[in-house]
Design an enzyme around this catalytic site. Structure first.
Site, PDB file in Angstrom:
ATOM      1  N   ARG A 162      20.297  17.982  19.711  1.00  0.00           N
ATOM      2  CA  ARG A 162      20.912  19.033  18.901  1.00  0.00           C
ATOM      3  C   ARG A 162      21.077  20.307  19.724  1.00  0.00           C
ATOM      4  NH1 ARG A 162      17.530  19.152  13.374  1.00  0.00           N
ATOM      5  NH2 ARG A 162      19.195  20.600  12.787  1.00  0.00           N
ATOM      6  N   ASP A 212      22.035  20.824   3.078  1.00  0.00           N
ATOM      7  CA  ASP A 212      21.158  19.674   3.286  1.00  0.00           C
ATOM      8  C   ASP A 212      21.307  18.617   2.199  1.00  0.00           C
ATOM      9  OD1 ASP A 212      20.022  20.481   5.682  1.00  0.00           O
ATOM     10  OD2 ASP A 212      18.423  21.615   4.708  1.00  0.00           O
ATOM     11  N   LYS A 248      23.456  18.302  12.433  1.00  0.00           N
ATOM     12  CA  LYS A 248      22.136  18.172  11.815  1.00  0.00           C
ATOM     13  C   LYS A 248      21.337  17.104  12.575  1.00  0.00           C
ATOM     14  CE  LYS A 248      22.142  21.165   8.411  1.00  0.00           C
ATOM     15  NZ  LYS A 248      21.047  22.167   8.248  1.00  0.00           N
ATOM     16  N   ARG A 302      25.896  13.979  10.128  1.00  0.00           N
ATOM     17  CA  ARG A 302      25.754  13.444   8.771  1.00  0.00           C
ATOM     18  C   ARG A 302      27.076  13.039   8.145  1.00  0.00           C
ATOM     19  NH1 ARG A 302      20.802  17.414   6.721  1.00  0.00           N
ATOM     20  NH2 ARG A 302      19.163  16.149   7.695  1.00  0.00           N
ATOM     21  N   ARG A 337      17.265  12.562   5.689  1.00  0.00           N
ATOM     22  CA  ARG A 337      18.095  12.692   4.498  1.00  0.00           C
ATOM     23  C   ARG A 337      19.077  11.519   4.362  1.00  0.00           C
ATOM     24  NH1 ARG A 337      15.925  17.138   2.641  1.00  0.00           N
ATOM     25  NH2 ARG A 337      15.574  18.900   4.037  1.00  0.00           N
TER      26      ARG A 337
END
Length: 444
Positions: free
Chosen positions: A128, A325, A352, A356, A401
């Site tokens: 990241r 999120d 993220k 995502r 997530r």
């Protein structure tokens, strides 16, 4: 040490979700509670702290820089701080695990202290980019040496005194805002952050509670947050409310599984965090708030959610910062709605724990959902409540997530959905699968 082997799980329909949910403590608030208590002079106590891997990484880092942090048998955490300006040189590299929040905020702390720290992380975190934090902190005088692409591992050498700046956020990011404000705590003068689009305001709320001089002004250029440097923080007693990002999975699961009726206790209702609730209500979800109250300066309520047929919407882009999120969970809700849901304006999802947008597009497509991927979101053709196909194993890409969102999808699939590795769930919600089993026990 060798990494633990992947934890593969299979989630199949179980019938209605019913009962009460006690949420884990809010992750964003938990990180900040530990950091700010470590910068106060004296003992702070924290109840309701999220004891996931990300927050524990923050605790370990603050210990390494001089704070005394202990957990009592009753679950209360006690923190004896070193004072602003009192951080000590860590003996070794700070292992951030998978926590981007820990990394970016702690970079801000180190930037204005007379120490240097090396930040390392797992494979996901090391991929990241940190450039968006490096830029303003370097402008304040910190010397930052990063791996190619502005990635971890990286070293921050703080400057004392650092230089106060006025910085306009190029992208909506509470982490970047907070990093600059935290650097400003030990910087003479006034450090200002201008955010054209409002983001989570937990740092401003909590810093003010600890006694920092914080000023927030709405201007034509956006919200201006100013922190007066050389602050003296006072110890506090903090009760961490429940995490709305964790509540997201139960809000969606109860909405899409027929017959469900779930009460979610102690959810943080900070208006910078309730975008998913707003979006689901636009989709005709049945979500009621009860027992509204204030806990530690944060609005809190219990949420009662019942199954309801969902209708597709065009998600207002201005909701993105307050639900960034929660998009993986929203995408699952969209897959079960009637019509085509367009969810865009979420460029931040690309950087993220995983990309995502791409990861959820691949997972939902494999499970039988029709969708179109955009650079900033997805358009999803919902089934109108009919089960998705399932019968596949999806890649979580080491993203907690994604794993939880696709577990929810498995509850409304004809055949089970497998998740290749559910270990990352422990970073934010260690009790997720236990809670799922309590709300909807697996069928034999």
């Amino acid at each position: 040490m060798h990494p633990a082997p992947p934890l593969s799980v299979q989630i199949a329909p179980r019938g209605p979700l019913t009962g009460d949910v006690t949420l884990p403590g809010d992750k964003s608030i938990s990180h900040r509670a530990l950091m700010f208590a470590s910068l106060a002079v004296g003992r702070s106590t924290i109840t309701g702290l999220l004891e996931g891997e990300d927050v524990l990484a923050t605790a370990a880092a603050m210990r390494a820089m001089g704070a005394t942090i202990e957990r009592g048998d009753d679950g209360t955490w006690r923190v004896d701080g070193v004072g602003v300006g009192g951080l000590l040189q860590p003996a070794g590299a700070l292992d951030m695990g998978n926590s981007g929040t820990s990394t970016r905020l702690l970079m801000g702390l180190v930037a204005s202290h007379a120490i240097h720290a090396t930040f390392a992380g797992d494979a996901s975190l090391s991929g990241r980019p940190m450039g968006r934090v490096i830029e303003p902190l370097a402008a304040m005088g910190a010397d930052i040496t990063a791996s190619p692409g502005g990635r971890l591992p990286l070293m921050v050498r703080g400057l004392v005194p650092a230089v106060p700046i006025e910085y306009t956020l190029p992208v909506a990011s509470a982490q970047v805002k907070s990093a600059v404000l935290l650097a400003g705590l030990n910087t003479p003068g006034i450090t200002r952050v201008i955010e054209p689009v409002p983001t989570r305001d937990h740092s401003e709320r909590m810093l003010a509670g600890f006694g920092a001089r914080i000023e927030v002004e709405e201007t034509a250029a956006g919200r201006v947050i100013a922190v007066h440097g050389e602050a003296e923080l006072q110890p506090q007693t903090i009760a961490v409310p429940g995490d709305p990002s964790s509540a997201a999975f139960w809000l969606v699961a109860a909405s899409i599984v027929p017959g469900s009726h779930v009460t979610i206790r102690n959810a943080c209702m900070n208006p910078t965090r309730t975008g998913l609730i707003a979006a689901l209500r636009l989709m005709d979800a049945d979500i009621a708030e009860t027992n509204a109250r204030s806990v530690g300066g944060e609005p809190v309520a219990d949420l009662v959610v019942r199954h309801a047929p969902l209708t597709a919407i065009e998600v207002p882009p201005d909701l993105a910062p307050s639900m960034i999120d929660e998009y993986p969970a929203l995408f699952v809700a969209a897959a079960m709605a009637e019509g085509v849901t367009v969810a865009r304006g979420a460029h931040e999802l690309r950087v993220k724990e995983s990309d995502r947008i791409a990861t959820m597009a691949a997972a939902l497509s494999a499970a039988g959902v029709t969708l179109t991927e955009h650079y900033d979101g997805l358009s999803i053709t919902g089934s109108g409540g009919a089960p998705m196909t399932g019968g596949v194993q999806i890649a979580s890409k080491l993203d907690h997530r994604i794993a939880m969102a696709m577990a929810v999808a498995g509850l409304v699939a004809t055949d089970a959905i497998g998740i290749d590795d559910a270990r990352p769930v422990a970073t934010s919600y260690p009790a997720f699968f236990t809670t799922l089993d309590a709300l909807a026990p697996p069928r034999d």
